[in-house]
Structure formats: structure tokens, C-alpha cells
Design a protein around this motif. Structure first.
Motif, PDB file in Angstrom:
ATOM      1  N   TYR A  68      -9.788 -10.467  -5.330  1.00 48.78           N
ATOM      2  CA  TYR A  68      -9.470  -9.434  -4.349  1.00 48.78           C
ATOM      3  C   TYR A  68     -10.070  -9.813  -2.995  1.00 48.78           C
ATOM      4  O   TYR A  68     -11.117 -10.468  -2.930  1.00 48.78           O
ATOM      5  N   LEU A 117      -7.891  -3.097   0.786  1.00 53.09           N
ATOM      6  CA  LEU A 117      -8.092  -3.915  -0.408  1.00 53.09           C
ATOM      7  C   LEU A 117      -6.773  -4.531  -0.864  1.00 53.09           C
ATOM      8  O   LEU A 117      -5.736  -3.871  -0.884  1.00 53.09           O
ATOM      9  N   LYS A 118      -6.857  -5.802  -1.253  1.00 51.85           N
ATOM     10  CA  LYS A 118      -5.668  -6.533  -1.685  1.00 51.85           C
ATOM     11  C   LYS A 118      -6.032  -7.459  -2.845  1.00 51.85           C
ATOM     12  O   LYS A 118      -7.050  -8.155  -2.795  1.00 51.85           O
ATOM     13  N   ALA A 125     -11.381  -7.754   0.311  1.00 50.70           N
ATOM     14  CA  ALA A 125     -11.707  -6.398   0.763  1.00 50.70           C
ATOM     15  C   ALA A 125     -12.266  -6.416   2.173  1.00 50.70           C
ATOM     16  O   ALA A 125     -13.084  -7.268   2.525  1.00 50.70           O
ATOM     17  N   ARG A 156       0.848  -1.178   0.000  1.00 52.51           N
ATOM     18  CA  ARG A 156       0.000   0.000   0.000  1.00 52.51           C
ATOM     19  C   ARG A 156       0.895   1.244   0.000  1.00 52.51           C
ATOM     20  O   ARG A 156       2.041   1.200   0.414  1.00 52.51           O
ATOM     21  N   ARG A 207     -13.658  -0.765  -5.305  1.00 52.07           N
ATOM     22  CA  ARG A 207     -13.982   0.356  -4.411  1.00 52.07           C
ATOM     23  C   ARG A 207     -15.257   1.073  -4.852  1.00 52.07           C
ATOM     24  O   ARG A 207     -16.138   1.356  -4.033  1.00 52.07           O
ATOM     25  N   THR A 228      -4.097   0.239  -2.572  1.00 53.88           N
ATOM     26  CA  THR A 228      -4.388  -1.176  -2.770  1.00 53.88           C
ATOM     27  C   THR A 228      -3.082  -1.957  -2.885  1.00 53.88           C
ATOM     28  O   THR A 228      -2.158  -1.536  -3.567  1.00 53.88           O
ATOM     29  N   LYS A 248     -10.648   1.526 -10.308  1.00 54.70           N
ATOM     30  CA  LYS A 248     -11.148   1.424  -8.943  1.00 54.70           C
ATOM     31  C   LYS A 248     -12.436   0.589  -8.869  1.00 54.70           C
ATOM     32  O   LYS A 248     -13.381   0.913  -8.153  1.00 54.70           O
TER      33      LYS A 248
END
Length: 246
Positions: A136, A208-209, A138, A73, A195, A109, A192
């Protein structure tokens, strides 16, 4: 590149200078020279023995390289930043090739990010029709209902986009903190995407990853670490992209 003939725009793209589409425009605009002569016809072919210049600069024939970075991040998905912030290429020290990231991960992210000097490979993976599966994880504020989460598969309108997830899986909920950790699978990857999608449902993303990109995972890596892709991984990703965009 071997001594066999290849299309000029493909060779330029593979060098990492620009995308194949932009290379085609450069050719049409008369910005490309082959063996000191301007070549402005699409479809022209060259070999490894030909001298190519792009805007007067000799084309460096680098061997293609492919890397997977565990992006932390607070890092920009770029090769430079005019504000002096840390960029992803800062983590790949000692690499002489002119690599660049394929696509982007937001500043906040973390997760898998691919980097290469192969413009054709990058262009293929970023093609709008390339439906590579991206997973992802989240952490979101709030605990949505099953009905609300079902909207992820149907599509959520955000500006002019319809944002969809192909699947989701609830990993945990914390009623005291009013948070949920959810795994979201995407095929497309709009700006995005996760998100914006969750914000439209009223559950903003706190963290978020990106944990998986096609067959690739973060196994064995810590934030800021990277590894080279092996030939089998490159071939798997390339073949998948080629099948979809035909």
C-alpha cells in the motif's frame, strides 16, 4: 469441472454460490440435492454429469473467471449496495458470470481488487493463514520519527487486534504541509488495517492505495479499468495460497 469425481462442497464453492465452509453447512442441513435426492453427508462426490440443486435452485456450471480491477475511491467493494452507491461490479460490464470481489478495499481506498466466480479460489485467498504480500502507498498527516515507524513492524494494538507491517519505506516528506508518503507492506489484511495502524500512532491516513497484490500490479490500468488474469498469474497465486494453508 471434468467427468472425474470431485467433493460436492468443492464443486458448490467453485460455482461462486458460497464459500466451501458454508457449502459444507448446507450439505449437513440437507439443503443440497444431487440428481433430485438430498445429500447430507460430507465427503460425497459428484461429476460434471450430476444435477445439483442448492436450496432448490439448480447449480449453474460456469467456467471460472478471474479479474483484476483498479478500484477507484468512493466505490463499495460489493456486488450491490442498499444505499444505491456505486459498487465494484459496475465497472465490469458485459461479463455474464456471477463474479464477486475477493475481500474488500475500503470505500475511500483505491487500488488492486480481485474478482472471480470461483468460490474455492476466493476462500483460499481469504484464509487467515494466507500471507500474500500486499503493498500500500499511504499519504499521512504528520511526519513520524524512525522510532515511531519502527513500531509498525513490532505491532500496534487496536481494539483486540495487533496490527503489523512486514516492511515500510518512506517515499517522501513535505515539512511545509506536514505530510509523509509511505509505502507499507502487509502479509495479513485485517479490517482497515493500514488506517487503524497509523491512527493508533497518531498519524491519520489522508489517502490510501493498494499498489501490489502478490505478483499482481496496476501496470497499464487507470482507475475504473480492469483486465482478466492470465492462467500463469492464477496458478502462481493459487499455488502460493495452497502452500501456506496446508
Amino acid at each position: 469441472m471434468t467427468n472425474r469425481e470431485e467433493r460436492l462442497q468443492k464443486v458448490i464453492a467453485q460455482s461462486g454460490v458460497t464459500s466451501r465452509r458454508k457449502a459444507e453447512q448446507l450439505i449437513v442441513d440437507g439443503k443440497i440435492k444431487v440428481n433430485d435426492k438430498v445429500v447430507d453427508e460430507l465427503g460425497s462426490k459428484v461429476t460434471a454429469n450430476d444435477k445439483i440443486e442448492v436450496n432448490g435452485v439448480p447449480l449453474e456450471k460456469e467456467l471460472p473467471v478471474y479479474y483484476l480491477l483498479y478500484k477507484p475511491r468512493g466505490v463499495i467493494s460489493s456486488v450491490k449496495d442498499d444505499k444505491g452507491r456505486k459498487v465494484v461490479t459496475d465497472f465490469l460490464e458485459g461479463i455474464s458470470e456471477r463474479i464477486f470481489p475477493i475481500g474488500r478495499l475500503d470505500y475511500d481506498t483505491s487500488g488492486i481488487l480481485l474478482l472471480t466466480n470461483d468460490g474455492e479460489f476466493a476462500n483460499q485467498l481469504m484464509h487467515p493463514k494466507y500471507e500474500v504480500e500486499k503493498i500500500y502507498v499511504a499519504k499521512i498527516k504528520g511526519i513520524p520519527s524512525k522510532m515511531e515507524l519502527g513500531q509498525l513492524r513490532k505491532g500496534v494494538k487496536s481494539d483486540k487486534d495487533i496490527l503489523k507491517a512486514t516492511n515500510y519505506n518512506i517515499l517522501s516528506t513535505d515539512k511545509k504541509k506536514n505530510t509523509m508518503i509511505i509505502e507499507i507492506t502487509l502479509h495479513e489484511g485485517k479490517n482497515k488495517h493500514v488506517r487503524r495502524m497509523m491512527e493508533q500512532l497518531g498519524y491519520p491516513v489522508m489517502k490510501l492505495k493498494r499498489e501490489r497484490y502478490g505478483v499482481l500490479t496496476l501496470d497499464g490500468l487507470k482507475p475504473g479499468e480492469y483486465r482478466a488474469l492470465n492462467p500463469k498469474e492464477v496458478k502462481q497465486i493459487w499455488n502460493k495460497a495452497s502452500e501456506i494453508v496446508k
